[in-house]
Design a protein around this motif. Sequence first.
Motif, mmCIF file in Angstrom:
data_model
loop_
_atom_site.group_PDB
_atom_site.id
_atom_site.type_symbol
_atom_site.label_atom_id
_atom_site.label_comp_id
_atom_site.label_asym_id
_atom_site.label_seq_id
_atom_site.Cartn_x
_atom_site.Cartn_y
_atom_site.Cartn_z
ATOM 1 N N VAL A 414 4.478 12.073 -5.355
ATOM 2 C CA VAL A 414 5.411 12.345 -6.437
ATOM 3 C C VAL A 414 4.799 13.404 -7.338
ATOM 4 O O VAL A 414 3.590 13.382 -7.610
ATOM 5 C CB VAL A 414 5.754 11.063 -7.228
ATOM 6 N N PHE A 415 5.629 14.349 -7.772
ATOM 7 C CA PHE A 415 5.185 15.406 -8.674
ATOM 8 C C PHE A 415 5.976 15.328 -9.972
ATOM 9 O O PHE A 415 7.189 15.086 -9.971
ATOM 10 C CB PHE A 415 5.390 16.788 -8.045
ATOM 11 N N GLY A 416 5.300 15.544 -11.087
ATOM 12 C CA GLY A 416 5.973 15.546 -12.377
ATOM 13 C C GLY A 416 4.978 15.504 -13.506
ATOM 14 O O GLY A 416 3.756 15.519 -13.302
ATOM 15 N N GLN A 417 5.498 15.427 -14.737
ATOM 16 C CA GLN A 417 4.651 15.386 -15.927
ATOM 17 C C GLN A 417 4.964 14.205 -16.830
ATOM 18 O O GLN A 417 4.198 13.920 -17.749
ATOM 19 C CB GLN A 417 4.802 16.703 -16.716
ATOM 20 N N ASP A 418 6.062 13.523 -16.563
ATOM 21 C CA ASP A 418 6.453 12.350 -17.337
ATOM 22 C C ASP A 418 5.803 11.119 -16.703
ATOM 23 O O ASP A 418 6.168 10.715 -15.600
ATOM 24 C CB ASP A 418 7.974 12.228 -17.341
ATOM 25 N N ILE A 419 4.843 10.521 -17.382
ATOM 26 C CA ILE A 419 4.066 9.424 -16.796
ATOM 27 C C ILE A 419 4.952 8.239 -16.428
ATOM 28 O O ILE A 419 4.724 7.556 -15.416
ATOM 29 C CB ILE A 419 2.923 8.980 -17.736
ATOM 30 N N ASP A 420 5.984 7.987 -17.206
ATOM 31 C CA ASP A 420 6.858 6.858 -16.890
ATOM 32 C C ASP A 420 7.628 7.104 -15.602
ATOM 33 O O ASP A 420 7.772 6.196 -14.766
ATOM 34 C CB ASP A 420 7.833 6.604 -18.050
ATOM 35 N N LYS A 421 8.117 8.330 -15.411
ATOM 36 C CA LYS A 421 8.815 8.652 -14.168
ATOM 37 C C LYS A 421 7.852 8.590 -12.979
ATOM 38 O O LYS A 421 8.191 8.081 -11.915
ATOM 39 C CB LYS A 421 9.454 10.031 -14.258
ATOM 40 N N LEU A 422 6.668 9.123 -13.181
ATOM 41 C CA LEU A 422 5.671 9.097 -12.102
ATOM 42 C C LEU A 422 5.359 7.664 -11.685
ATOM 43 O O LEU A 422 5.280 7.356 -10.488
ATOM 44 C CB LEU A 422 4.395 9.811 -12.549
#
Length: 484
Positions: A414-422
């Motif tokens: 998973v790629f992203g910057q929002d820790i909750d989404k990750l």
Amino acid sequence: MSAELPHIPLLVPGIESSATSVTVSAPWDLTPIATVARADSATVEKALANAYALYRNRDAWLPMRERVQILTRAMGIMRERREKMATDAAREGGKPLADSLIEVDRAIDSVHICIDELRSRAGEVIPMCITESSKNRVAFTRPEPVGVVVAVSAFNHPLNLIAHQVAPAVATGCPVIVKPADKTALSCLSFVQILREAGLPPEWCQAVVTADRKDATAMVTDERVGFFSFIGSAKVGWTLRSQLAPGTRCALEHGGAAPVIVTEGADLDRAVPSLAKGGFYHAGQVCVSVQRVFTPKAMAREFATRLADAAKKMKVGDPTLADTEIGPLITPGEVDRVHQWVEEAKAAGAEVLCGGEKLTDTAYKPTVLLNPPADAKVSVQEIFGPVVCVYGYDDMDEAIDRANSLPFSFQAAVFGQDIDKLMRVSSRLDASAVMVNDHTAFRVDWMPFAGLKQSGHGVGGVPHSMHEMQIQKMTVIHSPEIKD
């Protein structure tokens, strides 16, 4: 011409085989490299008899200190031959030289991990004197070898896969018989010869390239086998598991169709190069290769276009050259299969953003497909080729459901910057491991490596393989002098 080629003899002591030799050829240009002696049914029986006789004779077991010394010497030999081993592996397997050098380094480290595990692994003390029935007793466990190990391996990492199967067996004191893939047998046989050069008696590690599948099946399913290690296709692995003798333990490592979820706000400058490497590394012939990338619909085209631009810049060529980034597929037949799957997806509506054609009879251009149908082969089966599929999604949970919809489960990302989404994606993906802001093919050799569902059985990784190849024998001592 074949008579002039180097010949690798049978690596089973005490017998000659009547089977014809097999020629190992380079997948890039199909040039013959060497011939390898193959085992007939009598050879297979002799290998099993050699190994089982060692296991049954406890006086002949190699002490731990000797196993450590042998593995240490083997590491030294491998370091001295690093460049040659990498070139040989690149030539016979098609993985580019830069990556094959890394594979040799990993194989050396895999042996080192075995030594470290031997230095730190011990049994445990079992509590006693707690109840009336357990008084005056002390109990403890000690590891012992599980028995004869039979290892069957795949072509795609011709040295390190063998190191992962054979070195733990040697370290734990299990006699081992290894069967490499016919097409990439040379690296395996070289490793076995290095172990012998390092002082391992030949009967402790034997290698067979079988002439008949029936002989291989007979070896795997023999009642003298204590542990079966398999890396290869799911169809073959699960079939063999169903035929194992009662009591034989096993570990199966198959493939998958690794999913990646790219979340809104992800850093594409970071994600694109990582996923390009994870998808096209070794021409996609990796069991956890990036295959299905789910991105928010609004950014799907941009992401796929940037991935295609990265793919176009990757050099496809002779794997023995230092600047090659993508080598051939293992056979021309695999090139034809991959192309057929891409053509079927294209005809069904997928957009080909790059590639989609053969470079040569042995190599395929790195390919990016945008929104192939959910039921296309490229969407539901392991491609095992240089093809990455990108899909747009409206809802993140819907993308997770699509990622989980196949009967495979191995590594995901998973790629992203929002820790909750990750964390939401990581906790909901069906996977034995989830890489956050890294590609699905990341691996180090001491970490657990396990396929779930149809992707495998048991846990790989050097320390975990060593655990599987041992039993914990308990000793209970009863004495009135034991008070507590």
